[in-house]
Enzyme design. Structure first.
Site, mmCIF file in Angstrom:
data_model
loop_
_atom_site.group_PDB
_atom_site.id
_atom_site.type_symbol
_atom_site.label_atom_id
_atom_site.label_comp_id
_atom_site.label_asym_id
_atom_site.label_seq_id
_atom_site.Cartn_x
_atom_site.Cartn_y
_atom_site.Cartn_z
ATOM 1 N N ARG A 61 0.809 -1.228 0.000
ATOM 2 C CA ARG A 61 0.000 0.000 0.000
ATOM 3 C C ARG A 61 0.843 1.279 0.000
ATOM 4 O O ARG A 61 0.304 2.371 -0.140
ATOM 5 C CB ARG A 61 -0.887 0.015 1.257
ATOM 6 N N ASP A 97 -14.011 -0.754 0.786
ATOM 7 C CA ASP A 97 -14.506 0.006 1.931
ATOM 8 C C ASP A 97 -15.987 0.286 1.720
ATOM 9 O O ASP A 97 -16.463 0.295 0.577
ATOM 10 C CB ASP A 97 -13.739 1.326 2.113
ATOM 11 N N TYR A 172 -22.567 8.576 7.792
ATOM 12 C CA TYR A 172 -21.406 9.257 7.188
ATOM 13 C C TYR A 172 -21.865 10.380 6.254
ATOM 14 O O TYR A 172 -21.293 11.475 6.248
ATOM 15 C CB TYR A 172 -20.532 8.261 6.416
HETATM 16 C C1 LIG Z 1 -17.364 1.682 9.483
HETATM 17 C C2 LIG Z 1 -16.601 1.042 8.360
HETATM 18 C C3 LIG Z 1 -15.733 1.704 7.451
HETATM 19 N N1 LIG Z 1 -15.242 0.752 6.591
HETATM 20 C C4 LIG Z 1 -15.745 -0.478 6.918
HETATM 21 C C5 LIG Z 1 -16.620 -0.305 8.001
HETATM 22 C C6 LIG Z 1 -17.441 -1.408 8.621
HETATM 23 C C7 LIG Z 1 -16.594 -2.303 9.444
HETATM 24 C C8 LIG Z 1 -16.365 -1.847 10.848
HETATM 25 O O1 LIG Z 1 -17.350 -1.615 11.551
HETATM 26 O O2 LIG Z 1 -15.194 -1.772 11.236
HETATM 27 C C9 LIG Z 1 -15.555 -1.760 6.229
HETATM 28 C C10 LIG Z 1 -14.218 -2.111 5.734
HETATM 29 N N2 LIG Z 1 -13.131 -1.297 5.490
HETATM 30 C C11 LIG Z 1 -12.100 -2.036 5.004
HETATM 31 C C12 LIG Z 1 -12.538 -3.369 4.884
HETATM 32 C C13 LIG Z 1 -11.657 -4.395 4.224
HETATM 33 C C14 LIG Z 1 -11.901 -5.786 4.324
HETATM 34 C C15 LIG Z 1 -11.579 -6.389 5.664
HETATM 35 O O3 LIG Z 1 -10.431 -6.768 5.902
HETATM 36 O O4 LIG Z 1 -12.501 -6.598 6.482
HETATM 37 C C16 LIG Z 1 -13.855 -3.435 5.364
HETATM 38 C C17 LIG Z 1 -14.776 -4.619 5.499
HETATM 39 C C18 LIG Z 1 -10.747 -1.541 4.620
HETATM 40 C C19 LIG Z 1 -10.252 -0.294 5.213
HETATM 41 N N3 LIG Z 1 -10.960 0.858 5.444
HETATM 42 C C20 LIG Z 1 -10.121 1.814 5.955
HETATM 43 C C21 LIG Z 1 -8.812 1.270 6.069
HETATM 44 C C22 LIG Z 1 -7.583 1.996 6.590
HETATM 45 C C23 LIG Z 1 -7.106 2.948 5.540
HETATM 46 C C24 LIG Z 1 -5.621 2.931 5.359
HETATM 47 O O5 LIG Z 1 -4.942 1.948 5.709
HETATM 48 O O6 LIG Z 1 -5.144 3.927 4.779
HETATM 49 C C25 LIG Z 1 -8.899 -0.056 5.592
HETATM 50 C C26 LIG Z 1 -7.774 -1.051 5.454
HETATM 51 C C27 LIG Z 1 -10.509 3.215 6.290
HETATM 52 C C28 LIG Z 1 -11.743 3.332 7.075
HETATM 53 N N4 LIG Z 1 -13.014 3.199 6.566
HETATM 54 C C29 LIG Z 1 -13.932 3.333 7.580
HETATM 55 C C30 LIG Z 1 -13.223 3.545 8.788
HETATM 56 C C31 LIG Z 1 -13.843 3.743 10.139
HETATM 57 C C32 LIG Z 1 -11.850 3.544 8.461
HETATM 58 C C33 LIG Z 1 -10.668 3.640 9.397
HETATM 59 C C34 LIG Z 1 -10.035 4.981 9.430
HETATM 60 C C35 LIG Z 1 -8.700 4.882 10.135
HETATM 61 O O7 LIG Z 1 -8.687 4.616 11.341
HETATM 62 O O8 LIG Z 1 -7.671 5.059 9.450
HETATM 63 C C36 LIG Z 1 -15.400 3.154 7.395
#
Ligand SMILES: Cc1c2[nH]c(c1CCC(=O)O)Cc1[nH]c(c(CCC(=O)O)c1C)Cc1[nH]c(c(CCC(=O)O)c1C)Cc1[nH]c(c(C)c1CCC(=O)O)C2
Length: 365
Positions: A61, A97, A172
């Site tokens: 990444r 996501d 959101y």
């Molecule tokens: C609420 C929600 C989101 N995204 C998701 C939810 C529902 C799941 C839950 O309740 O945890 C779902 C999600 N997001 C991601 C996945 C990937 C598949 C998996 O491994 O489960 C899944 C299933 C990748 C991601 N989605 C995100 C990342 C991190 C981004 C990065 O690494 O730059 C990943 C790997 C970003 C994201 N996107 C979201 C959040 C709260 C965040 C985290 C922000 C942070 O703390 O950096 C919204």
């Protein structure tokens, strides 16, 4: 699904890959548990298993923004496979996501590291609803392409597709970003019920279409993440959210793939989460699985529910807490082991690998 039962409007090539993936994964422990059939061992996977703390994830990444990475099929395939290779989990979850379908229909948003999704112009008025247009497969060609590549690589390991549920997506969109109190969202829900109903109905259409794309491309199960719905009382959930989530589950019902429904802090909503149309109800760590089974009622499998924070304790404590989960699940018709919420970025990947091995060994039949 036979040719005449197949929902209309899908192309032969995607239908064929869907059927191929289905037959290859049909006898997996994960899908058997979803169908509440006997299993050789309790299947395990982890919400948010892809990405997060894996060094091999951080490496691929490097220099690529989260949303950009979701649109790169080869990268998505690699990241999705990483936890399967490393931990030997029983299912893969598609790397994406919950805001990807919104981005795909033209909503201006970004995922800010350490924050989460941020929306440039929040949805707050009736005029704003017009920006939520229908999603078609042509909007997300990278999803179809990545899932095609993935199911070929995964063989007998099922791929779980997913989407955000209408309430969580609406939160959101209305707040403009992550929120603890969901105050603007609730203000719309209580103050302008018709606008709210129209908003979550639009989101249900988009989400249903997005899940269909994933199933037609070869996903063997789908999970609807209503992560923040635990903020609602049961009566409000039933009145203002359940109809939209039920619409999503109904949209994918003809495919016959298991449908998982998950939210955090949903102890009081577990029965309703099942009622919305799920085959499997995800449970966080606050309610033991035997009690969760009573609340959900018969005819549904359960998924969960180790407190993710337990993974920071020494191995004997992890094993003791895991044993408690397995004991509470002993009488269930179908159990898929998972954490009560997602993998945390600071978690030791080796602790997750050990946990998969422990559950498999403890439940081998
Ligand atoms: C609420 C929600 C989101 N995204 C998701 C939810 C529902 C799941 C839950 O309740 O945890 C779902 C999600 N997001 C991601 C996945 C990937 C598949 C998996 O491994 O489960 C899944 C299933 C990748 C991601 N989605 C995100 C990342 C991190 C981004 C990065 O690494 O730059 C990943 C790997 C970003 C994201 N996107 C979201 C959040 C709260 C965040 C985290 C922000 C942070 O703390 O950096 C919204």
């Amino acid at each position: 699904m036979s040719a005449n039962e197949r929902p209309s409007g899908q192309q032969t090539t995607t239908a064929a890959s869907h059927d191929t993936a289905r037959s290859a994964t049909h006898d997996s422990a994960f899908l058997k548990a979803c169908r509440r059939e006997p299993v050789p061992h309790t299947p395990v996977w982890f919400m948010r298993q892809a990405g997060r703390s894996l060094p091999e994830y951080l490496k691929v990444r490097e220099g690529i923004a989260m949303l950009d990475s979701c649109m790169m099929p080869e990268l998505v395939t690699e990241i999705t496979l990483q936890p399967v290779r490393r931990h030997k989990v029983d299912a893969a979850i598609y790397f994406s996501d919950i805001v990807v379908p919104l981005k795909a229909i033209g909503i201006d948003l970004d995922i800010k590291p350490g924050v989460g999704p941020v929306i440039a112009e929040p949805i707050r008025t009736r005029a704003d609803l017009a920006r939520l247009r229908d999603l078609t497969p042509e909007d997300v060609p990278y999803v179809t392409e990545a899932i095609g590549m993935l199911t070929a690589e995964l063989g007998a390991t099922p791929l779980i597709g997913f989407a955000g549920a209408p309430f969580t997506l609406a939160s959101y969109l209305v707040e403009g970003g992550p929120s603890r109190s969901h105050e603007r969202t609730k203000a719309m829900m209580y103050g302008d019920p018709q606008l709210w109903a129209d908003l979550v109905d639009r989101l249900a259409e988009i989400t249903g279409a997005f899940l269909k794309v994933q199933i037609e491309a070869g996903a063997s199960a789908v999970q609807l993440f209503d992560s923040w719905v635990g903020a609602l009382a049961p009566a409000d959930y039933r009145r203002s959210v359940l109809p939209a989530s039920a619409k999503v589950f109904d949209a994918v019902a003809p495919y016959g793939v298991p449908r998982i429904h998950f939210g955090v802090g949903t102890g009081e909503l577990l029965g309703l989460l099942g009622e919305a149309g799920a085959d499997v109800v995800g449970v966080d760590w606050r309610v033991p699985l035997d009690e969760a089974a009573r609340r959900v009622g018969p005819g549904k499998a359960l998924q969960g529910n180790l407190d993710p924070a337990v993974l920071f304790a020494p191995t004997p404590a992890v094993e003791a807490k895991t044993r408690e989960v397995l004991d509470a699940a002993a009488g269930l018709e179908g159990h898929i082991f998972n954490l009560g919420h997602g993998v945390m970025p600071s978690m030791d990947p080796d602790a997750l690998t050990r946990l998969v091995g422990y559950v498999h060994e403890q439940t081998a039949r």
